[in-house]
Scaffold this active site. Structure first.
Site, PDB file in Angstrom:
ATOM      1  N   GLU A  39      96.192  -5.030  82.118  1.00 39.64           N
ATOM      2  CA  GLU A  39      95.899  -5.062  83.550  1.00 39.64           C
ATOM      3  C   GLU A  39      97.218  -5.442  84.227  1.00 39.64           C
ATOM      4  O   GLU A  39      97.832  -6.430  83.838  1.00 39.64           O
ATOM      5  CB  GLU A  39      94.836  -6.122  83.862  1.00 39.64           C
ATOM      6  CG  GLU A  39      94.454  -6.123  85.335  1.00 39.64           C
ATOM      7  CD  GLU A  39      93.549  -7.285  85.744  1.00 39.64           C
ATOM      8  OE1 GLU A  39      93.351  -8.211  84.933  1.00 39.64           O
ATOM      9  OE2 GLU A  39      93.055  -7.255  86.884  1.00 39.64           O
ATOM     10  N   ARG A 266      92.446 -12.607  68.642  1.00 40.79           N
ATOM     11  CA  ARG A 266      93.722 -12.632  69.357  1.00 40.79           C
ATOM     12  C   ARG A 266      94.704 -13.546  68.645  1.00 40.79           C
ATOM     13  O   ARG A 266      94.329 -14.376  67.821  1.00 40.79           O
ATOM     14  CB  ARG A 266      93.504 -13.116  70.786  1.00 40.79           C
ATOM     15  CG  ARG A 266      92.959 -14.545  70.868  1.00 40.79           C
ATOM     16  CD  ARG A 266      93.298 -15.275  72.163  1.00 40.79           C
ATOM     17  NE  ARG A 266      93.624 -14.407  73.265  1.00 40.79           N
ATOM     18  CZ  ARG A 266      92.739 -13.986  74.164  1.00 40.79           C
ATOM     19  NH1 ARG A 266      91.472 -14.368  74.062  1.00 40.79           N
ATOM     20  NH2 ARG A 266      93.107 -13.218  75.140  1.00 40.79           N
ATOM     21  N   LYS A 278      96.878 -16.746  81.558  1.00 36.53           N
ATOM     22  CA  LYS A 278      97.524 -16.269  82.773  1.00 36.53           C
ATOM     23  C   LYS A 278      97.655 -17.404  83.788  1.00 36.53           C
ATOM     24  O   LYS A 278      98.667 -17.566  84.456  1.00 36.53           O
ATOM     25  CB  LYS A 278      96.688 -15.131  83.354  1.00 36.53           C
ATOM     26  CG  LYS A 278      97.536 -14.036  83.947  1.00 36.53           C
ATOM     27  CD  LYS A 278      96.798 -12.711  83.915  1.00 36.53           C
ATOM     28  CE  LYS A 278      97.155 -11.891  82.707  1.00 36.53           C
ATOM     29  NZ  LYS A 278      96.405 -10.648  82.592  1.00 36.53           N
TER      30      LYS A 278
END
Length: 562
Positions: A39, A266, A278
């Site tokens: 994204e 992950r 983030k």
RNA sequence: UGGGGUAUCGCCAAGUGGUAAGGCCCCGGAUUUUGAUUCCGGUAUUCCUAGGUUCGAAUCCUAGUACCCCAGCCA
């Protein structure tokens, strides 16, 4: 397949490759098509590198292709600024998507018409509840939800409303297109998930064309299908979204072969785990605790690059850690190992004295100068040699001298002989101190027969020291980094509470003159000190080097134990 | 007292009923003009627990336990 036993390590494999091989063997797919779907709302970090290596690496391994697709379905968070940075990072890591650069926003037209199809099939409806009401109707994890009073609107009414949504007749949040699945599903993602929301916002690519935007689950599954993705690889938290991924394709009667989603754990790395969100990444930049996204202490790919971590090291690490489904946290030492392993092969050797102690070689003729040939990299003879100037006064590392050395101390001490790398053997004759008793200077003698740092007499000289010639050395700024965080902040703690005050240390060093001509981005091993990379902050007057990682130091380790 | 996942050495991770790979870390030792590199060697009688099936179980069955994820009109 290998036909004979070889010393090459077995190629890394894992459950995803097993699935792919089974699919290929069964003819469920002809070729492998993966995708990396960032994204564009932030910078890529080392966690993303696992996904990049997996997706691009898998495509490479099976001779397929990997698409780069920007998942730009939320205009209020995304920016084109990030698109370029992300592309540069992926290229830097060593992967290429060729002409397969896509954007979810490329599909807004077909996505919209698929949504109308769902309405026409009675599989989607426009809901007019408020966000709070929808939350209340959703039920809880343990209790079922309730149908919205708008759930049974007619197809015509839904179509009319949805078109009006698209036409900009409503304000943000007034209506919502929802899939009609099952409000009592034990899987919350299936309780009539949102498909389209109203967002009067400017999109970085489609501008003001749209005021309704598709949600992730819907857009992702269909984007994969449109592009002919065969294996859609994502992280564990999307596991319960898979039924919805499949539902979208099934509801539209998407023809086989359809894409399938597979989930893997992950990458988490010790010491920087809290930073790999983030939110905290942004916080570090915005609060000025770091100089920017590429501050070498950050876990972003841009920062690793500036720190001197090589793409090869990152790829190697991702190969070594494997791909599985259990939540895990890789030790930072693993990364450091991969970095050292790569840099050892490619970094040219230079000498830098970080904490200088003056040495006068009393029997070396005053005013005399000699040049020695020094190998650039013993691991790679093709890198050749450089010339090293030597004179009567030099500097050595203060920690390489001890007046009262412990047992097995190979370095310089009164009466002890050591080798100056590439130069001569010297013996310490006299220790000069100031009024406070601080050692300020050493008087040594050299052995003229040890030119180049070697004698034929079989003499044992265990210690080899790096040095800088007083008459020739240049000053340089060395930037040493430590972990940004001391530990993970507790749930009720601010990230700031764990900030390491010593995460950056500036060192004034004396380096050999050859370094003044280095280029930003060039990697070096400063002998016995560590791996460094020249920073773009360098000026002709003062070169700047970032320490990528220190050398393994078994002597220091042993000392610490005692 | 919902659903979805995961549990094998300090950290990753193979193993798919035939008697616990490998890497990192760590510990020895050899070589070394970087106490680096390299090289040798060591490190799980045991696989979350407890039962069971079997000649044989990390792998199969049963019952538990722990941890992770999900209630955005984020991705």
């Amino acid at each position: 397949m290998n036909t004979s036993e070889s010393s090459a390590p077995a190629p890394a494999t894992h459950f995803i490759h097993e699935i792919i091989e089974a699919d290929l063997a069964a003819g469920r797919c002809q070729t492998v098509v993966t995708r990396f779907p960032p994204e564009p709302n932030g910078y890529l970090h080392i966690g993303h590198s696992k996904s990049i290596c997996l997706n691009f690496g898998t495509a490479l391994k099976y001779g397929g292709r990997c698409h780069l697709r920007f998942d730009d379905t939320n205009p209020v968070k995304e920016d084109t600024e990030y698109v370029e940075a992300i592309k540069a990072n992926i290229h830097w890591l060593g992967f290429d998507w060729g002409e397969h650069e896509y954007y979810a926003s490329d599909y807004f037209d077909p996505l919209y018409s698929y949504a109308e199809q769902l309405i026409e099939k009675g599989l989607a409806y426009v809901d007019s509840l408020s966000a709070e009401e929808i939350r209340a109707y959703r039920g809880t994890l343990k209790s079922p939800g309730q149908n919205s009073p708008y759930r049974d609107r007619s197809i015509d009414e839904n179509l009319e409303l949805f078109r009006a949504m698209k036409a900009g007749k409503f304000e943000d949040g007034a209506h919502l297109l929802r899939a009609k699945i099952d409000m009592a599903s034990p899987n919350i993602n299936l309780r009539d998930p949102a498909l389209y929301r109203i967002r009067h916002a400017h999109h970085h690519r489609t501008g003001d064309k749209w005021c309704i935007y598709p949600m992730y689950d819907y857009a992702h599954s269909l984007s994969d299908a449109i592009e002919g993705i065969t294996h859609s690889l994502c992280t564990l938290e999307f596991e319960d979204h898979r039924p919805l991924y499949d539902w979208c394709l099934e509801a539209l009667g998407w023809p086989e072969p359809r894409p399938h989603q597979y989930e893997f754990a992950r990458l988490n790395l010790s010491h920087i785990r809290p930073l790999m969100s983030k939110r905290y990444l942004v916080q570090m930049v915005q609060t000025g605790h770091v100089s920017g996204w590429d501050d070498p202490r950050m876990p972003t790919l841009s920062a690793f690059k500036r720190r001197g971590v090589t793409p090869a090291a990152l790829r190697d690490m991702n190969e070594r850690i494997g791909v599985a489904k259990s939540n895990s946290e890789v030790e930072y030492a693993m990364l450091e190992f991969c970095v050292r392993e790569d840099l050892n092969k490619v970094a040219q050797r230079r000498m830098a004295v970080l904490d200088p102690l003056k040495v006068v070689i009393t029997n070396y003729p005053e005013g005399q100068q000699e040049n020695f040939e020094a190998e650039n990299n013993p691991e790679d003879p093709s890198t050749g040699h450089r010339s090293l100037a030597f004179g009567r006064e030099i500097y050595i590392e203060r920690s390489d001298f001890m007046e009262e050395p412990p047992k097995k101390y190979f370095r310089l001490a009164p009466g002890q002989e050591v080798r100056l790398k590439h130069a001569y053997y010297i013996t310490c004759q006299e220790v000069i101190k100031d009024a406070e008793g601080q050692v300020t200077e050493l008087h040594c003698t050299y052995d003229p027969n040890s030119r180049g740092g070697w004698t034929e007499d079989g003499r044992k000289v265990r210690g080899t020291l790096h040095w800088a010639s007083a008459a020739h050395a240049c000053k340089a700024e060395l930037r040493h980094y430590d972990h940004l965080l001391l530990g993970a902040p507790a749930a009720d703690q601010l990230l700031e509470s764990q900030l390491n005050p010593d995460s950056l240390t500036i060192v004034e060093a004396l380096v050999e003159p050859a370094l003044a001509a280095a280029q930003p981005g060039e990697h070096f091993q400063f002998l016995r000190q560590g791996y460094y990379v020249m920073d773009a902050d360098s000026t002709p007057e003062k070169p700047v080097f970032n320490r990528t990682v220190g050398m393994v130091d078994s002597w220091a380790k042993q000392q610490k134990k005692n």
